[in-house]
Write a protein that holds these residues in place. Structure first.
Motif, PDB file in Angstrom:
ATOM      1  N   THR A 144      14.443 -62.443 -20.873  1.00 14.32           N
ATOM      2  CA  THR A 144      14.007 -62.459 -22.341  1.00 14.32           C
ATOM      3  C   THR A 144      12.591 -63.201 -22.117  1.00 14.32           C
ATOM      4  N   SER A 145      11.649 -63.066 -23.056  1.00 19.13           N
ATOM      5  CA  SER A 145      10.247 -63.881 -22.810  1.00 19.13           C
ATOM      6  C   SER A 145       9.865 -64.090 -24.401  1.00 19.13           C
ATOM      7  N   THR A 146       9.563 -65.281 -24.530  1.00 22.02           N
ATOM      8  CA  THR A 146       8.935 -65.678 -25.790  1.00 22.02           C
ATOM      9  C   THR A 146       7.997 -66.624 -25.722  1.00 22.02           C
ATOM     10  N   ARG A 147       7.133 -66.781 -26.524  1.00 25.48           N
ATOM     11  CA  ARG A 147       5.873 -67.945 -26.664  1.00 25.48           C
ATOM     12  C   ARG A 147       6.488 -69.026 -27.418  1.00 25.48           C
ATOM     13  N   ASP A 148       7.403 -68.865 -28.460  1.00 25.52           N
ATOM     14  CA  ASP A 148       7.722 -70.134 -29.214  1.00 25.52           C
ATOM     15  C   ASP A 148       9.071 -69.953 -29.930  1.00 25.52           C
ATOM     16  N   PHE A 149      10.249 -69.244 -29.273  1.00 26.08           N
ATOM     17  CA  PHE A 149      11.489 -69.069 -29.756  1.00 26.08           C
ATOM     18  C   PHE A 149      11.588 -68.409 -31.261  1.00 26.08           C
ATOM     19  N   SER A 150      10.547 -68.366 -31.936  1.00 28.12           N
ATOM     20  CA  SER A 150      10.795 -67.765 -33.143  1.00 28.12           C
ATOM     21  C   SER A 150      10.346 -66.252 -33.157  1.00 28.12           C
ATOM     22  N   HIS A 151       9.782 -65.726 -32.029  1.00 26.08           N
ATOM     23  CA  HIS A 151       9.332 -64.314 -31.624  1.00 26.08           C
ATOM     24  C   HIS A 151       9.935 -63.966 -30.271  1.00 26.08           C
ATOM     25  N   LEU A 152      10.731 -63.044 -30.510  1.00 25.57           N
ATOM     26  CA  LEU A 152      11.162 -62.407 -28.927  1.00 25.57           C
ATOM     27  C   LEU A 152       9.865 -61.164 -28.479  1.00 25.57           C
ATOM     28  N   ASP A 153       9.098 -61.650 -27.818  1.00 26.58           N
ATOM     29  CA  ASP A 153       7.922 -61.081 -27.215  1.00 26.58           C
ATOM     30  C   ASP A 153       8.074 -59.973 -26.406  1.00 26.58           C
ATOM     31  N   LYS A 154       9.283 -59.970 -25.381  1.00 26.85           N
ATOM     32  CA  LYS A 154       9.450 -59.161 -24.483  1.00 26.85           C
ATOM     33  C   LYS A 154      10.677 -59.150 -23.880  1.00 26.85           C
ATOM     34  N   VAL A 155      11.271 -58.206 -23.413  1.00 31.80           N
ATOM     35  CA  VAL A 155      12.627 -57.960 -22.988  1.00 31.80           C
ATOM     36  C   VAL A 155      12.421 -57.183 -21.623  1.00 31.80           C
ATOM     37  N   SER A 156      12.723 -57.395 -20.313  1.00 33.31           N
ATOM     38  CA  SER A 156      12.668 -56.837 -19.292  1.00 33.31           C
ATOM     39  C   SER A 156      13.749 -56.970 -18.281  1.00 33.31           C
ATOM     40  N   GLY A 157      13.561 -56.244 -17.069  1.00 32.78           N
ATOM     41  CA  GLY A 157      14.834 -56.441 -16.064  1.00 32.78           C
ATOM     42  C   GLY A 157      14.313 -56.420 -14.722  1.00 32.78           C
ATOM     43  N   LEU A 158      15.355 -56.972 -13.897  1.00 34.82           N
ATOM     44  CA  LEU A 158      15.130 -56.842 -12.483  1.00 34.82           C
ATOM     45  C   LEU A 158      16.349 -56.511 -11.891  1.00 34.82           C
ATOM     46  N   VAL A 159      16.226 -55.584 -10.742  1.00 35.01           N
ATOM     47  CA  VAL A 159      17.484 -55.223  -9.734  1.00 35.01           C
ATOM     48  C   VAL A 159      16.799 -55.421  -8.488  1.00 35.01           C
ATOM     49  N   SER A 160      17.637 -55.762  -7.433  1.00 36.19           N
ATOM     50  CA  SER A 160      17.235 -55.846  -6.103  1.00 36.19           C
ATOM     51  C   SER A 160      18.652 -55.685  -5.250  1.00 36.19           C
ATOM     52  N   ALA A 161      18.283 -55.264  -3.845  1.00 35.31           N
ATOM     53  CA  ALA A 161      19.417 -55.167  -3.049  1.00 35.31           C
ATOM     54  C   ALA A 161      18.829 -55.704  -1.693  1.00 35.31           C
ATOM     55  N   THR A 162      19.623 -56.678  -0.966  1.00 35.45           N
ATOM     56  CA  THR A 162      19.041 -57.324   0.211  1.00 35.45           C
ATOM     57  C   THR A 162      20.213 -57.121   1.341  1.00 35.45           C
ATOM     58  N   LEU A 163      19.757 -56.839   2.518  1.00 37.26           N
ATOM     59  CA  LEU A 163      20.468 -56.885   3.843  1.00 37.26           C
ATOM     60  C   LEU A 163      20.192 -58.163   4.473  1.00 37.26           C
ATOM     61  N   VAL A 164      21.207 -58.789   4.660  1.00 36.51           N
ATOM     62  CA  VAL A 164      20.947 -60.176   5.640  1.00 36.51           C
ATOM     63  C   VAL A 164      21.180 -60.065   6.988  1.00 36.51           C
ATOM     64  N   PHE A 165      20.034 -60.190   7.690  1.00 41.68           N
ATOM     65  CA  PHE A 165      20.426 -60.337   9.300  1.00 41.68           C
ATOM     66  C   PHE A 165      20.301 -61.881   9.614  1.00 41.68           C
ATOM     67  N   GLN A 166      20.999 -61.980  10.750  1.00 48.69           N
ATOM     68  CA  GLN A 166      21.169 -63.105  11.389  1.00 48.69           C
ATOM     69  C   GLN A 166      21.286 -63.033  12.847  1.00 48.69           C
ATOM     70  N   LYS A 167      20.163 -63.158  13.814  1.00 45.80           N
ATOM     71  CA  LYS A 167      20.299 -63.082  15.055  1.00 45.80           C
ATOM     72  C   LYS A 167      20.741 -64.153  15.761  1.00 45.80           C
ATOM     73  N   ASN A 168      20.344 -65.445  15.393  1.00 41.04           N
ATOM     74  CA  ASN A 168      20.889 -66.707  15.928  1.00 41.04           C
ATOM     75  C   ASN A 168      20.118 -67.782  15.196  1.00 41.04           C
ATOM     76  N   LYS A 169      20.785 -69.147  15.696  1.00 39.98           N
ATOM     77  CA  LYS A 169      20.220 -70.292  14.951  1.00 39.98           C
ATOM     78  C   LYS A 169      18.683 -70.413  14.608  1.00 39.98           C
ATOM     79  N   ASN A 170      17.968 -69.631  15.573  1.00 39.95           N
ATOM     80  CA  ASN A 170      16.475 -69.996  15.767  1.00 39.95           C
ATOM     81  C   ASN A 170      15.743 -68.935  14.965  1.00 39.95           C
ATOM     82  N   THR A 171      16.387 -67.567  14.674  1.00 45.12           N
ATOM     83  CA  THR A 171      15.497 -66.480  14.198  1.00 45.12           C
ATOM     84  C   THR A 171      16.521 -65.976  13.204  1.00 45.12           C
ATOM     85  N   ARG A 172      16.164 -65.661  11.932  1.00 41.97           N
ATOM     86  CA  ARG A 172      16.952 -64.793  10.918  1.00 41.97           C
ATOM     87  C   ARG A 172      15.895 -64.190   9.995  1.00 41.97           C
TER      88      ARG A 172
END
Length: 321
Positions: A144-172
């Motif tokens: 939710t986004s507002t400029r002064d809390f007296s007006h709700l200026d915008k409602v939006s959303g976010l979705v994400s998916a991440t696959l985590v690779f970890q080859k070794n302690k020096n590269t991931r």
């Protein structure tokens, strides 16, 4: 600021927690660079530069402008389980613009200096599982986004998916996909790639989060970290009844900062940072809220300029094993 992009990269930072602990246990003489900031306050000064403004039905305007951005954010874990986390993120920005022009100012006919406040609140659900034998992290956020809390200026959303690779302690690295639920988003979905590599000289590392940043960093320098590289940010603020038009509008702009930064930890959990370099605005549109980006009513072009930034952060779980 553009709330969805900012919150996305805050969430991505949490993926580095186990990596920091692993490195800390294998290299006791080097502190891992802390990605996680529970609270942060920073001020960005952008030096005076030329601008050109074009709006529908109005003559072109040119002049000089000086800008500043105050940003503060905090993130809080409401529920923290092995498989999932529910968190709340609050991001506040104050954008200031000081124009020098003999013609009519852009936002109001009687002013040449402006300040805009934005508050973005995000409720985030993060779920951790395994896919193809690799850690898999998915997230859904309502913002939710507002400029002064007296007006709700915008409602939006976010979705994400991440696959985590970890080859070794020096590269991931991680590979992911993010989607923004917002009709006015120019790019509703995009890949997110992170890559971290420590060189043979362990003082040097490469830190890449695409499309946010590319930096090369050296630790144990003047008691802290020195970094060189670029960072992308998507910013915005609301304008009510812009130029006598009914409705709420957004000034949406993307900028890239190229420069040098120095960061140092003090009092064990606080970090001080200072940055300087070159700021370039790559897109700057004004558009009515919820309208597609193609319906913009105007744009403002800023010439590149010098910038300087200072900040202080409180580190989240830093140094814990």
């Amino acid at each position: 600021m553009r709330s969805q992009i900012s919150i996305l990269f805050l969430l991505i930072s949490y993926l580095g927690t186990s990596q920091e602990k692993e490195f800390n246990s294998t290299q006791e003489n080097l502190l891992p660079y802390p990605q996680l900031r529970q609270f942060s306050v920073s001020y960005d000064y952008i030096g005076k530069t030329n601008y050109t403004a074009n709006f529908d039905g109005m003559p072109e305007e040119t002049g000089k402008v000086q800008r500043g951005n105050l940003k503060a954010y905090g993130t809080f874990k409401l529920i923290d389980k092995k498989k999932f986390t529910l968190s709340l993120t609050e991001v506040y920005t104050h954008s200031s613009l000081d124009f020098e022009t003999d013609d009519f100012p852009i936002f109001d006919i009687d002013e040449d200096s402006y300040g805009f406040d934005n508050f973005n609140t995000s409720l985030n659900f993060t779920y951790k599982s395994v896919l193809f034998g690799k850690p898999f992290v998915s997230n859904a956020s309502v913002i939710t986004s507002t400029r002064d809390f007296s007006h709700l200026d915008k409602v939006s959303g976010l979705v994400s998916a991440t696959l985590v690779f970890q080859k070794n302690k020096n590269t991931r690295y991680t590979l992911g996909l993010a989607g923004i639920i917002d009709p006015s988003s120019q790019i509703p979905a995009f890949p997110v790639i992170t890559y971290w590599h420590r060189f043979k000289n362990p003082l040097w590392e490469l830190d890449v989060v695409l499309p946010q940043k590319v930096k090369i960093r050296r630790s144990n320098t003047l008691g802290g970290w020195v970094s060189l590289g670029s960072e992308f940010s998507a910013q915005s603020f609301f304008i009510p009844d812009f130029q006598d038009r009914t409705g709420t509008f957004e000034n949406r702009f993307n900028e890239i900062e190229f420069g040098l930064s120095y960061e140092k930890i003090f009092m064990k959990r606080f970090m001080f940072s200072v940055n300087t370099g070159y700021n370039a605005v790559v897109q700057n549109n004004i558009i009515e809220v919820y309208k597609p980006n193609s319906d913009k009513i105007g744009e403002i072009d800023y010439d590149p300029s010098f910038y300087a930034k200072v900040g202080i952060s409180y580190l989240f779980d830093f140094g814990k094993k």
